[in-house]
Motif scaffolding. Sequence first.
Motif, PDB file in Angstrom:
ATOM      1  N   SER A  79      64.641  59.237  53.716  1.00  0.00           N
ATOM      2  CA  SER A  79      65.497  58.380  54.738  1.00  0.00           C
ATOM      3  C   SER A  79      64.668  58.681  56.342  1.00  0.00           C
ATOM      4  O   SER A  79      64.741  58.303  56.802  1.00  0.00           O
ATOM      5  N   LYS A 134      71.920  57.137  52.295  1.00  0.00           N
ATOM      6  CA  LYS A 134      71.671  56.127  52.389  1.00  0.00           C
ATOM      7  C   LYS A 134      71.558  55.394  50.585  1.00  0.00           C
ATOM      8  O   LYS A 134      70.736  54.572  50.669  1.00  0.00           O
ATOM      9  N   MET A 187      70.763  51.909  48.937  1.00  0.00           N
ATOM     10  CA  MET A 187      70.028  50.823  50.219  1.00  0.00           C
ATOM     11  C   MET A 187      68.107  50.820  49.426  1.00  0.00           C
ATOM     12  O   MET A 187      67.707  51.712  48.741  1.00  0.00           O
ATOM     13  N   SER A 188      67.756  50.168  49.868  1.00  0.00           N
ATOM     14  CA  SER A 188      65.659  49.751  49.458  1.00  0.00           C
ATOM     15  C   SER A 188      65.310  49.787  50.397  1.00  0.00           C
ATOM     16  O   SER A 188      65.458  50.257  51.891  1.00  0.00           O
ATOM     17  N   GLY A 202      62.654  49.288  52.073  1.00  0.00           N
ATOM     18  CA  GLY A 202      62.124  48.462  53.088  1.00  0.00           C
ATOM     19  C   GLY A 202      63.140  47.604  53.951  1.00  0.00           C
ATOM     20  O   GLY A 202      62.650  47.335  55.280  1.00  0.00           O
ATOM     21  N   GLU A 203      65.164  48.527  53.753  1.00  0.00           N
ATOM     22  CA  GLU A 203      65.389  48.244  54.746  1.00  0.00           C
ATOM     23  C   GLU A 203      66.021  49.304  55.037  1.00  0.00           C
ATOM     24  O   GLU A 203      65.838  49.053  56.582  1.00  0.00           O
ATOM     25  N   VAL A 204      66.050  50.584  54.941  1.00  0.00           N
ATOM     26  CA  VAL A 204      65.104  51.461  55.699  1.00  0.00           C
ATOM     27  C   VAL A 204      64.603  51.519  56.736  1.00  0.00           C
ATOM     28  O   VAL A 204      64.644  51.959  57.754  1.00  0.00           O
ATOM     29  N   PRO A 256      61.657  48.911  57.300  1.00  0.00           N
ATOM     30  CA  PRO A 256      60.827  47.486  57.406  1.00  0.00           C
ATOM     31  C   PRO A 256      59.634  47.635  57.076  1.00  0.00           C
ATOM     32  O   PRO A 256      58.672  46.856  56.706  1.00  0.00           O
ATOM     33  N   ARG A 310      57.911  47.620  53.877  1.00  0.00           N
ATOM     34  CA  ARG A 310      59.085  46.958  52.826  1.00  0.00           C
ATOM     35  C   ARG A 310      58.237  46.290  51.756  1.00  0.00           C
ATOM     36  O   ARG A 310      58.180  45.998  50.290  1.00  0.00           O
ATOM     37  N   ASP A 344      64.564  52.233  45.320  1.00  0.00           N
ATOM     38  CA  ASP A 344      65.572  52.222  45.934  1.00  0.00           C
ATOM     39  C   ASP A 344      66.206  53.729  45.821  1.00  0.00           C
ATOM     40  O   ASP A 344      66.462  54.637  45.128  1.00  0.00           O
TER      41      ASP A 344
END
Length: 342
Positions: free
Chosen positions: A11, A38, A41-42, A44-46, A48, A51, A57
């Motif tokens: 992350s 994190k 979370m995916s 892509g969320e962390v 973008p 993504r 994950d």
Amino acid sequence: MTKKIAILGASGYTGAELARIIATHPEMEIVALSGDRKAGMSMGEVFPHLRHLGLPDLVKIEEIDFSAVDLAFCALPHATSQAVIAELPRDLKVVDLSADFRLRDPAEYEKWYGKPHSAVELQKEAVYGLTEFYRDEIRGARLCAGTGCNAAAGQYAIRPLIEAGVIDLDEIVIDLKAGVSGAGRSLKENLLHAELAGGTMPYSAGGKHRHLGEFDQEFSLLAGRPVRIQFTPHLMPFNRGILVDAYVRGEPEAIHAALAARYAEETFLEVLPFGALPSTRSIAGSNFVHVGVIGDRIPGRAVVMVALDNLTKGSSGQAIQNANLMLGLPETAGLMLAPVFP
């Protein structure tokens, strides 16, 4: 056969850079990503911008099955890495991106990082990860210690000159400008846009920067006697990149010739024509390094300039280059992406 990869600390900026590069690597597949705060979370969320990659994950480290992993990149904070790596399977290959295994002497580690090393036996095992100078050792390593990004940039300027004996070892001054991503992703008041943009500042000046431990270690080992340099880094209001100006005493043409000869066969090191000046814009997002040399108006002095991307060749790209060697893959695999411009 495709190599299975885990990224611990995915992350952060270096973790994201590892994922970005490995996504197009022909012989690596990311099978696990950790991110303690994190977890769940995916990616892509962390991040973008990642993504579209369909990455696993984020999970906690203890949830990863390392029996299904060929190599782990450890992109965790200093001091955290040594504790985590000490608990990993002993047959797992590891490339560490923190400072925890860069310094060979435990006393030097304590001097520069303010606490005793908690995994001294592993510290003895680690191979220093400046690829172009430790290639053979890295091939046989289980644990590779990535260099500091500032330390890598400065060494690319100076190491060949020590090897060739073309400079005065007692007169080396390195002035360095670093992009803000080198400070990591943690929230820090001095990195707020309003406090950083539109200005610059030196930091860890007066011989206090931790990467001086690496310069002391590597230059002294190479020279066969103590070598101490002057070094001042500056925080710059751009996202990524490092530019070094190394001021040395020696004949400029001989200095240029020594660098050109040493890097002639190195894919990622480009020595520019004498007098040409490198730019961080020309290497952004890539694993390439541009090296320039100019003479000074004072006879017998020169300036060696180095530009590299702190997140790529200074950290994650270097880590993948070393991992390629450790896994028996082509050294340049996944790393030939052209720089991003403008």
